[in-house]
Design a protein around this motif. Sequence first.
Motif, PDB file in Angstrom:
ATOM      1  N   ARG A 133       0.872  -1.160   0.000  1.00 23.98           N
ATOM      2  CA  ARG A 133       0.000   0.000   0.000  1.00 23.98           C
ATOM      3  C   ARG A 133       0.916   1.219   0.000  1.00 23.98           C
ATOM      4  O   ARG A 133       1.887   1.234   0.736  1.00 23.98           O
ATOM      5  N   SER A 136      -1.944  -1.320  -3.817  1.00 23.95           N
ATOM      6  CA  SER A 136      -2.235  -2.762  -3.772  1.00 23.95           C
ATOM      7  C   SER A 136      -1.578  -3.496  -4.929  1.00 23.95           C
ATOM      8  O   SER A 136      -2.206  -4.310  -5.611  1.00 23.95           O
ATOM      9  N   ALA A 410      -7.952   1.019  -0.693  1.00 28.13           N
ATOM     10  CA  ALA A 410      -8.001   0.103  -1.828  1.00 28.13           C
ATOM     11  C   ALA A 410      -9.458  -0.282  -2.020  1.00 28.13           C
ATOM     12  O   ALA A 410     -10.319   0.039  -1.184  1.00 28.13           O
ATOM     13  N   ARG A 432     -10.181   2.002  -7.978  1.00 27.73           N
ATOM     14  CA  ARG A 432      -9.082   1.438  -8.762  1.00 27.73           C
ATOM     15  C   ARG A 432      -8.635   2.414  -9.853  1.00 27.73           C
ATOM     16  O   ARG A 432      -7.436   2.579 -10.109  1.00 27.73           O
TER      17      ARG A 432
END
Length: 442
Positions: A133, A136, A410, A432
Amino acid sequence: MGKSIRLKKGYDIKLLGEASKEIAEIPAADIFAVKPTDYLSITPKLVVKVGDEVLAGSSLFFDKKRPDINFPSPVSGEVVEIVRGAKRKVLEIRILADKTTKFVKTAIPSKLEAQSIKDTLIKGNLWSLLKQRPFSIIPSTEEQPKAIFVSTFDSAPLAPDLSFVIEQNKAGFDKGLEVLEILASGNLEVGMEAGASLSVSSGNQNEFSGPHPAGNVGIQVHHVSPIKPGESVWYLDAQDVIILGEFFNSGEYHADRLIAVTGSEVSNPSYVKLKIGQSLAKLFAEQVSESNVRFIQGNVLSGATSHSEDFLSFYTSQLTVIPEGNKAEFLGWLLPSTKKLSLSRTYFSWLTPNKKYDIDTNTHGEERAFVMSGQYEKVLPMNIMPVQLLKAIMAGDIERMEALGIYEVAEEDLALCEFVCTSKIEVQKIVREGLDLIRTEG
């Protein structure tokens, strides 16, 4: 002594189909497949071709941008097919497995130090066990994290009992933690579930209580060692710690996982021992009789849609099968019912908090105006403003994304936000996209 943290925000989704604590046997598979698409943000370059013989642990491909990061075969055997998609993108490397697995043997140094551990992981093609992190993704071999995190429990719906899983190979898990503590220069943070009987001998142990997503490593990082710009932490799933420990005990890559097979459409929810990349066809044929179902690698909140002829993905430790939601429903959500799960008191599920539900994939509506309702804040135990962050991502405002905490999140951390969202926003997809944008241009 670590921290003791009690989380109040979140929500436990109770579903039918929890895996019983028994390990079922399934027939051995002949064909295995390794999928480069399991790994975020890599560009694979093959080192094998059809007809090549491989050993368990030998490299199948590497990342073009970081050629020191290789990805191993889970079994020995013959490469029988390279499956490609659009623009010749490599989707799968399929291997006909030997009856008896033969391994690459990696020399383990007698004295473990951070650099020798790095060198051994790279040489053994197992650097991909590590994730970092923010973003990810698999970390660079040149970096050093400020800490390494391991969560020993999973609070997601129908998630495997990691205490049960770890106890099946406690020696491997303990060895893995020992190695990680050295790699982290002593900064190993282990997330423990409050009241759990599991004991570990390495790392700084932090106790967490509260509803999902308390078991998410991202939530634990946020409350123990928040990530600032320019910093990174690394983390591993509990079963990857076992693989790591086994590797440093034997010098061999044993790609075994104990998989929780869960969901209301599974005839006998239980645990099965599988290898990474193993064909799931026989397992699903025995466990699932209905045809109109959704196969998921992972949990219902953040797992990936799969199919009955799929292969076990690299990071998967849970398989879920639930009904498809493609049937018309009379009056939909206008009709009051005690069978519907809702966080709103408009429906009666709040009167039976321990009831388990048989939910399907129906979203009960389409995307609509993205308004501030306060729903997200009730289920996200992080000190960030999720709606403002998502809107900054949608606007492509990198500076504002950084100020609002993009480095700390994430997809899985905001999965509950997507579940409760009345606007039907694809929260995880947006997160994302934001992470990819800031990684490439930030």
